[in-house]
Design a protein around this motif. Structure first.
Motif, PDB file in Angstrom:
ATOM      1  N   PHE A   1       0.832  -1.206   0.000  1.00  0.00           N
ATOM      2  CA  PHE A   1       0.000   0.000   0.000  1.00  0.00           C
ATOM      3  C   PHE A   1       0.870   1.261   0.000  1.00  0.00           C
ATOM      4  O   PHE A   1       0.553   2.249  -0.678  1.00  0.00           O
ATOM      5  CB  PHE A   1      -0.932  -0.006   1.215  1.00  0.00           C
ATOM      6  CG  PHE A   1      -1.971   1.079   1.185  1.00  0.00           C
ATOM      7  CD1 PHE A   1      -3.007   1.037   0.271  1.00  0.00           C
ATOM      8  CD2 PHE A   1      -1.914   2.148   2.069  1.00  0.00           C
ATOM      9  CE1 PHE A   1      -3.972   2.046   0.231  1.00  0.00           C
ATOM     10  CE2 PHE A   1      -2.866   3.152   2.041  1.00  0.00           C
ATOM     11  CZ  PHE A   1      -3.903   3.099   1.113  1.00  0.00           C
ATOM     12  N   GLN A   2       1.965   1.234   0.757  1.00  0.00           N
ATOM     13  CA  GLN A   2       2.879   2.374   0.754  1.00  0.00           C
ATOM     14  C   GLN A   2       3.439   2.627  -0.643  1.00  0.00           C
ATOM     15  O   GLN A   2       3.584   3.784  -1.064  1.00  0.00           O
ATOM     16  CB  GLN A   2       4.019   2.137   1.749  1.00  0.00           C
ATOM     17  CG  GLN A   2       3.592   2.203   3.204  1.00  0.00           C
ATOM     18  CD  GLN A   2       4.672   1.711   4.154  1.00  0.00           C
ATOM     19  OE1 GLN A   2       5.456   0.839   3.812  1.00  0.00           O
ATOM     20  NE2 GLN A   2       4.710   2.258   5.369  1.00  0.00           N
ATOM     21  N   LEU A   3       3.738   1.553  -1.362  1.00  0.00           N
ATOM     22  CA  LEU A   3       4.241   1.713  -2.734  1.00  0.00           C
ATOM     23  C   LEU A   3       3.177   2.331  -3.638  1.00  0.00           C
ATOM     24  O   LEU A   3       3.495   3.167  -4.506  1.00  0.00           O
ATOM     25  CB  LEU A   3       4.686   0.350  -3.282  1.00  0.00           C
ATOM     26  CG  LEU A   3       5.993  -0.212  -2.708  1.00  0.00           C
ATOM     27  CD1 LEU A   3       6.215  -1.651  -3.160  1.00  0.00           C
ATOM     28  CD2 LEU A   3       7.175   0.662  -3.133  1.00  0.00           C
ATOM     29  N   GLN A   4       1.916   1.940  -3.440  1.00  0.00           N
ATOM     30  CA  GLN A   4       0.832   2.544  -4.216  1.00  0.00           C
ATOM     31  C   GLN A   4       0.761   4.047  -3.989  1.00  0.00           C
ATOM     32  O   GLN A   4       0.447   4.818  -4.906  1.00  0.00           O
ATOM     33  CB  GLN A   4      -0.506   1.904  -3.843  1.00  0.00           C
ATOM     34  CG  GLN A   4      -0.683   0.465  -4.284  1.00  0.00           C
ATOM     35  CD  GLN A   4      -2.038  -0.101  -3.878  1.00  0.00           C
ATOM     36  OE1 GLN A   4      -3.001   0.654  -3.650  1.00  0.00           O
ATOM     37  NE2 GLN A   4      -2.122  -1.420  -3.778  1.00  0.00           N
ATOM     38  N   LEU A   5       1.061   4.463  -2.761  1.00  0.00           N
ATOM     39  CA  LEU A   5       0.994   5.882  -2.410  1.00  0.00           C
ATOM     40  C   LEU A   5       2.275   6.631  -2.757  1.00  0.00           C
ATOM     41  O   LEU A   5       2.296   7.872  -2.672  1.00  0.00           O
ATOM     42  CB  LEU A   5       0.712   6.031  -0.909  1.00  0.00           C
ATOM     43  CG  LEU A   5      -0.593   5.441  -0.383  1.00  0.00           C
ATOM     44  CD1 LEU A   5      -0.648   5.551   1.130  1.00  0.00           C
ATOM     45  CD2 LEU A   5      -1.799   6.128  -1.014  1.00  0.00           C
ATOM     46  N   GLY A   6       3.323   5.897  -3.100  1.00  0.00           N
ATOM     47  CA  GLY A   6       4.602   6.540  -3.342  1.00  0.00           C
ATOM     48  C   GLY A   6       5.325   6.931  -2.068  1.00  0.00           C
ATOM     49  O   GLY A   6       6.201   7.802  -2.079  1.00  0.00           O
TER      50      GLY A   6
ATOM     51  N   THR B   1       1.354   3.145  10.702  1.00  0.00           N
ATOM     52  CA  THR B   1       1.265   4.397  11.459  1.00  0.00           C
ATOM     53  C   THR B   1      -0.159   4.929  11.436  1.00  0.00           C
ATOM     54  O   THR B   1      -1.008   4.471  10.662  1.00  0.00           O
ATOM     55  CB  THR B   1       2.195   5.461  10.851  1.00  0.00           C
ATOM     56  OG1 THR B   1       1.752   5.741   9.492  1.00  0.00           O
ATOM     57  CG2 THR B   1       3.641   4.990  10.821  1.00  0.00           C
ATOM     58  N   GLN B   2      -0.403   5.912  12.287  1.00  0.00           N
ATOM     59  CA  GLN B   2      -1.698   6.594  12.269  1.00  0.00           C
ATOM     60  C   GLN B   2      -1.962   7.216  10.901  1.00  0.00           C
ATOM     61  O   GLN B   2      -3.077   7.157  10.382  1.00  0.00           O
ATOM     62  CB  GLN B   2      -1.716   7.683  13.350  1.00  0.00           C
ATOM     63  CG  GLN B   2      -1.693   7.162  14.780  1.00  0.00           C
ATOM     64  CD  GLN B   2      -3.036   6.590  15.195  1.00  0.00           C
ATOM     65  OE1 GLN B   2      -4.073   6.946  14.654  1.00  0.00           O
ATOM     66  NE2 GLN B   2      -3.012   5.704  16.183  1.00  0.00           N
ATOM     67  N   GLU B   3      -0.942   7.809  10.320  1.00  0.00           N
ATOM     68  CA  GLU B   3      -1.076   8.449   9.011  1.00  0.00           C
ATOM     69  C   GLU B   3      -1.515   7.436   7.957  1.00  0.00           C
ATOM     70  O   GLU B   3      -2.370   7.726   7.105  1.00  0.00           O
ATOM     71  CB  GLU B   3       0.257   9.085   8.621  1.00  0.00           C
ATOM     72  CG  GLU B   3       0.237   9.853   7.314  1.00  0.00           C
ATOM     73  CD  GLU B   3       1.602  10.427   6.965  1.00  0.00           C
ATOM     74  OE1 GLU B   3       1.656  11.268   6.042  1.00  0.00           O
ATOM     75  OE2 GLU B   3       2.598  10.018   7.593  1.00  0.00           O
ATOM     76  N   LEU B   4      -0.940   6.240   8.016  1.00  0.00           N
ATOM     77  CA  LEU B   4      -1.298   5.212   7.051  1.00  0.00           C
ATOM     78  C   LEU B   4      -2.741   4.761   7.251  1.00  0.00           C
ATOM     79  O   LEU B   4      -3.483   4.566   6.279  1.00  0.00           O
ATOM     80  CB  LEU B   4      -0.354   4.021   7.185  1.00  0.00           C
ATOM     81  CG  LEU B   4      -0.541   2.907   6.162  1.00  0.00           C
ATOM     82  CD1 LEU B   4       0.024   3.330   4.813  1.00  0.00           C
ATOM     83  CD2 LEU B   4       0.111   1.616   6.630  1.00  0.00           C
ATOM     84  N   LEU B   5      -3.167   4.604   8.505  1.00  0.00           N
ATOM     85  CA  LEU B   5      -4.534   4.185   8.769  1.00  0.00           C
ATOM     86  C   LEU B   5      -5.527   5.217   8.268  1.00  0.00           C
ATOM     87  O   LEU B   5      -6.550   4.877   7.664  1.00  0.00           O
ATOM     88  CB  LEU B   5      -4.725   3.931  10.269  1.00  0.00           C
ATOM     89  CG  LEU B   5      -6.113   3.514  10.730  1.00  0.00           C
ATOM     90  CD1 LEU B   5      -6.551   2.232  10.022  1.00  0.00           C
ATOM     91  CD2 LEU B   5      -6.172   3.341  12.238  1.00  0.00           C
ATOM     92  N   VAL B   6      -5.244   6.487   8.489  1.00  0.00           N
ATOM     93  CA  VAL B   6      -6.121   7.565   8.003  1.00  0.00           C
ATOM     94  C   VAL B   6      -6.243   7.496   6.487  1.00  0.00           C
ATOM     95  O   VAL B   6      -7.323   7.649   5.924  1.00  0.00           O
ATOM     96  CB  VAL B   6      -5.579   8.936   8.451  1.00  0.00           C
ATOM     97  CG1 VAL B   6      -6.329  10.059   7.735  1.00  0.00           C
ATOM     98  CG2 VAL B   6      -5.725   9.090   9.966  1.00  0.00           C
ATOM     99  N   ARG B   7      -5.109   7.234   5.817  1.00  0.00           N
ATOM    100  CA  ARG B   7      -5.124   7.166   4.345  1.00  0.00           C
ATOM    101  C   ARG B   7      -5.911   5.954   3.874  1.00  0.00           C
ATOM    102  O   ARG B   7      -6.606   6.014   2.851  1.00  0.00           O
ATOM    103  CB  ARG B   7      -3.701   7.115   3.805  1.00  0.00           C
ATOM    104  CG  ARG B   7      -3.594   7.243   2.298  1.00  0.00           C
ATOM    105  CD  ARG B   7      -4.113   8.610   1.850  1.00  0.00           C
ATOM    106  NE  ARG B   7      -4.192   8.726   0.401  1.00  0.00           N
ATOM    107  CZ  ARG B   7      -5.195   8.269  -0.338  1.00  0.00           C
ATOM    108  NH1 ARG B   7      -6.221   7.642   0.235  1.00  0.00           N
ATOM    109  NH2 ARG B   7      -5.193   8.427  -1.647  1.00  0.00           N
ATOM    110  N   LEU B   8      -5.827   4.848   4.614  1.00  0.00           N
ATOM    111  CA  LEU B   8      -6.594   3.658   4.236  1.00  0.00           C
ATOM    112  C   LEU B   8      -8.100   3.890   4.376  1.00  0.00           C
ATOM    113  O   LEU B   8      -8.893   3.310   3.637  1.00  0.00           O
ATOM    114  CB  LEU B   8      -6.180   2.474   5.118  1.00  0.00           C
ATOM    115  CG  LEU B   8      -5.006   1.629   4.647  1.00  0.00           C
ATOM    116  CD1 LEU B   8      -4.527   0.711   5.763  1.00  0.00           C
ATOM    117  CD2 LEU B   8      -5.393   0.810   3.413  1.00  0.00           C
ATOM    118  N   ARG B   9      -8.474   4.708   5.341  1.00  0.00           N
ATOM    119  CA  ARG B   9      -9.902   4.986   5.552  1.00  0.00           C
ATOM    120  C   ARG B   9     -10.501   5.805   4.421  1.00  0.00           C
ATOM    121  O   ARG B   9     -11.725   5.785   4.211  1.00  0.00           O
ATOM    122  CB  ARG B   9     -10.081   5.732   6.868  1.00  0.00           C
ATOM    123  CG  ARG B   9      -9.867   4.863   8.105  1.00  0.00           C
ATOM    124  CD  ARG B   9      -9.753   5.717   9.344  1.00  0.00           C
ATOM    125  NE  ARG B   9      -9.676   4.917  10.566  1.00  0.00           N
ATOM    126  CZ  ARG B   9      -9.269   5.394  11.730  1.00  0.00           C
ATOM    127  NH1 ARG B   9      -8.900   6.677  11.847  1.00  0.00           N
ATOM    128  NH2 ARG B   9      -9.219   4.604  12.798  1.00  0.00           N
TER     129      ARG B   9
END
Length: 430
Positions: A406-411, A419-427
Motif C-alpha cells: 500500500f505504501q508503494l501505491q501511495l509513493g 502508522t496513524q497516518e497510514l490508517l487515516v489514508r486507508l480509511r
C-alpha cells in the motif's frame, strides 16, 4: 522466556506423548447451543443431535491426569504432594486471555530494558561473577555480556523470579486454558523436574505461565537445557546463578550461537534508500549492504567477513534508527520470539561493554496504533486486496508485506511500518 511452543512440542518424550493423546480426549468440552424446541426440529426423521458431554470437574480431570502421569513413570506419592491443595487459579486465565488495547512503543520498552541503572547493576555483576562467567564462556562459547543481559531482562538479575505456584498455574491452563495439549506437556515436564530432585513442590514458583528460575525457563526447556554448573548435583535455576547463567548459555548454544560474532549493530542509510529491503526475509552479505550505502554508526569491535549475511531492521520505520542483524540475533529470538526483546538483549549487552547506546533519534512524537486500530488496518488492507492475513491485531510478516504494498501505491517509503497516518489514508478512498 525461551520461545517454546514449537521447540518444546517437538521434543516431548514418549511418556509425554501418552499425555498428549489423552489431553485431546479429556480437555473440557465447551457447551454447544441446543436446538430450539419446535415442531420443525422434532418432527424430522433426522436423528436428534447427541447431547454435549459435560465438562469434567477439576477433581475428575486431576484423577485422569494422575493415572496418565503414573503410567508415564511419575511416582504416585510425588504427584499427590505436588497437587496437594491445588485448585484452578482464575488470575492465570485472565492473564492468558488478556490482550491489551495499547502496547508500549519500542523506544519506551528499551528505555526501561536498557536503563542506566540496569547497565550499572549488570556491570557490577560482571565483575562479581567474573570467574564463573569465564568458565561458562569457555564451555559454551556465549559471551558473558549477553548472558548477563538475559539475566537482567528475564528476572532483574534474579530478584524477580515470580511468585506463582507453577503446578497450580500449569494445571489451570491445562484444564481450561487455551492450547491445553501444550500446557499438559509442560505439567508432565514439571513433574519430571520434581522427580529428578532439582526442587521441592513447596519451592516451585515462577511466572503465571510456568516460566521458572532466574532465566525463566519453561519446564520442557528446563529438562532439555538446564545444567548443574556449580556441581552440587541439582539443576537449580532458582537459587544458583551459576546454573541459571550456564543453562541460558547452553540454550543459546543449541540455538545456533556463533562465538565471537556480535548480534548486530546500528547503521546509517543513504538518501533515497529502498526501505522495502528492511524485511527479515531479505538477507544480503555485508559487502552487498555496504555497496548499497549502508554504513555502521560505530563499527563492531569484532572483525566480520564481508560475506557475513545480515538483515536490516527498522523497528520504528524509516523515521527511526536502523540496524543490521547477524545470525546471533536469530538465536536470541529463539529464546524469546520478540524483536523488541532481542534488540533489548543486544543493546543491553553493548551497554555492559561500555557502548553509547542508540545514536539515531526515535520518532517519539508518533502514537502507536491500538489493537482495535491494528485490526481495522488489517481489515482495510484486505478490502484493498492486499492479503494481510487474519485481522487479529498482530503485525506479522503478511501484514507488513501488505503495508509495504500500500505504501508503494501511495509513493511513500515502503518500510512496512503501520502508522496513524497510514490508517487515516486507508480509511479514505483511493
Amino acid at each position: 522466556m525461551p520461545n517454546l511452543l514449537v521447540r518444546s512440542l517437538s521434543h516431548i518424550t514418549s511418556a509425554c506423548l501418552l499425555l498428549l493423546l489423552t489431553a485431546c480426549a479429556e480437555a473440557p468440552a465447551q457447551s454447544l447451543a441446543t436446538l430450539a424446541d419446535s415442531p420443525s426440529s422434532t418432527s424430522s426423521n433426522q436423528p436428534e443431535p447427541a447431547a454435549a458431554p459435560e465438562k469434567l470437574s477439576f477433581a475428575d480431570w486431576r484423577a485422569l491426569l494422575r493415572s496418565d502421569a503414573i503410567a508415564a513413570g511419575i511416582d504416585p506419592a510425588l504427584f499427590d504432594r505436588a497437587f496437594a491443595g491445588v485448585s484452578p487459579n482464575p488470575d492465570v486465565l485472565v492473564a492468558d486471555s488478556s490482550q491489551p488495547e495499547f502496547t508500549r512503543p519500542v523506544w519506551e520498552y528499551l528505555d526501561g530494558a536498557v536503563s542506566p541503572l540496569r547497565v550499572a547493576r549488570g556491570q557490577s555483576l560482571l565483575l562479581q561473577h567474573g570467574n564463573t562467567l569465564a568458565r561458562i564462556e569457555q564451555r559454551y562459547g556465549v559471551d558473558r555480556e549477553t548472558l548477563v543481559a538475559v539475566w537482567g531482562l528475564e528476572s532483574n538479575f534474579g530478584s524477580n523470579i515470580g511468585t506463582h505456584n507453577v503446578i497450580r498455574s500449569l494445571a489451570t491452563l491445562a484444564y481450561e486454558g487455551r492450547r491445553q495439549v501444550f500446557w499438559r506437556s509442560q505439567l508432565l515436564a514439571v513433574l519430571q523436574i520434581l522427580q529428578h530432585g532439582d526442587i521441592t513442590p513447596q519451592r516451585l514458583v515462577g511466572s503465571w505461565a510456568g516460566a521458572m528460575g532466574q532465566t525463566q525457563f519453561m519446564p520442557t526447556t528446563y529438562n532439555e537445557h538446564a545444567v548443574d554448573f556449580d556441581g552440587d548435583g541439582r539443576r537449580d535455576l532458582w537459587n544458583s546463578s551459576a546454573d541459571a547463567l550456564a543453562s541460558a548459555a547452553h540454550y543459546l548454544q543449541a540455538s545456533g550461537w556463533q562465538k565471537g560474532q556480535p548480534w548486530g549493530y546500528e547503521v546509517r542509510l543513504p538518501q533515497a534508500f529502498d526501505y522495502s529491503l528492511a524485511d527479515p526475509e531479505v538477507r544480503r552479505s555485508l559487502a552487498e549492504w555496504t555497496a548499497l550505502g549502508v554504513a555502521a554508526v560505530t563499527p563492531p569491535a569484532q572483525h566480520l567477513a564481508s560475506e557475513t549475511m545480515a538483515t536490516l531492521l527498522l523497528p520504528a520505520g524509516h523515521r527511526g534508527p536502523a540496524f543490521l542483524l547477524l545470525s546471533n540475533f536469530r538465536s536470541i529470538l529463539k529464546y524469546n520470539n520478540s524483536t523488541s526483546y532481542a534488540l533489548a538483549i543486544g543493546l543491553l549487552s553493548d551497554g555492559l561493554r561500555g557502548g553509547e547506546g542508540v545514536r539515531a533519534a526515535w520518532p517519539r512524537e508518533e502514537r502507536q496504533l491500538g489493537r482495535s486500530e491494528r485490526i481495522e488496518l488489517q481489515e482495510l488492507l484486505a478490502q484493498n486486496g492486499l492479503k494481510p492475513g487474519p485481522a487479529d491485531g498482530i503485525i506479522g510478516a503478511n501484514t507488513r508485506k501488505a503495508v509495504r504494498a500500500f505504501q508503494l501505491q501511495l509513493g511513500w517509503p515502503a518500510d512496512g511500518y503501520p502508522t496513524q497516518e497510514l490508517l487515516v489514508r486507508l480509511r479514505a478512498p483511493l
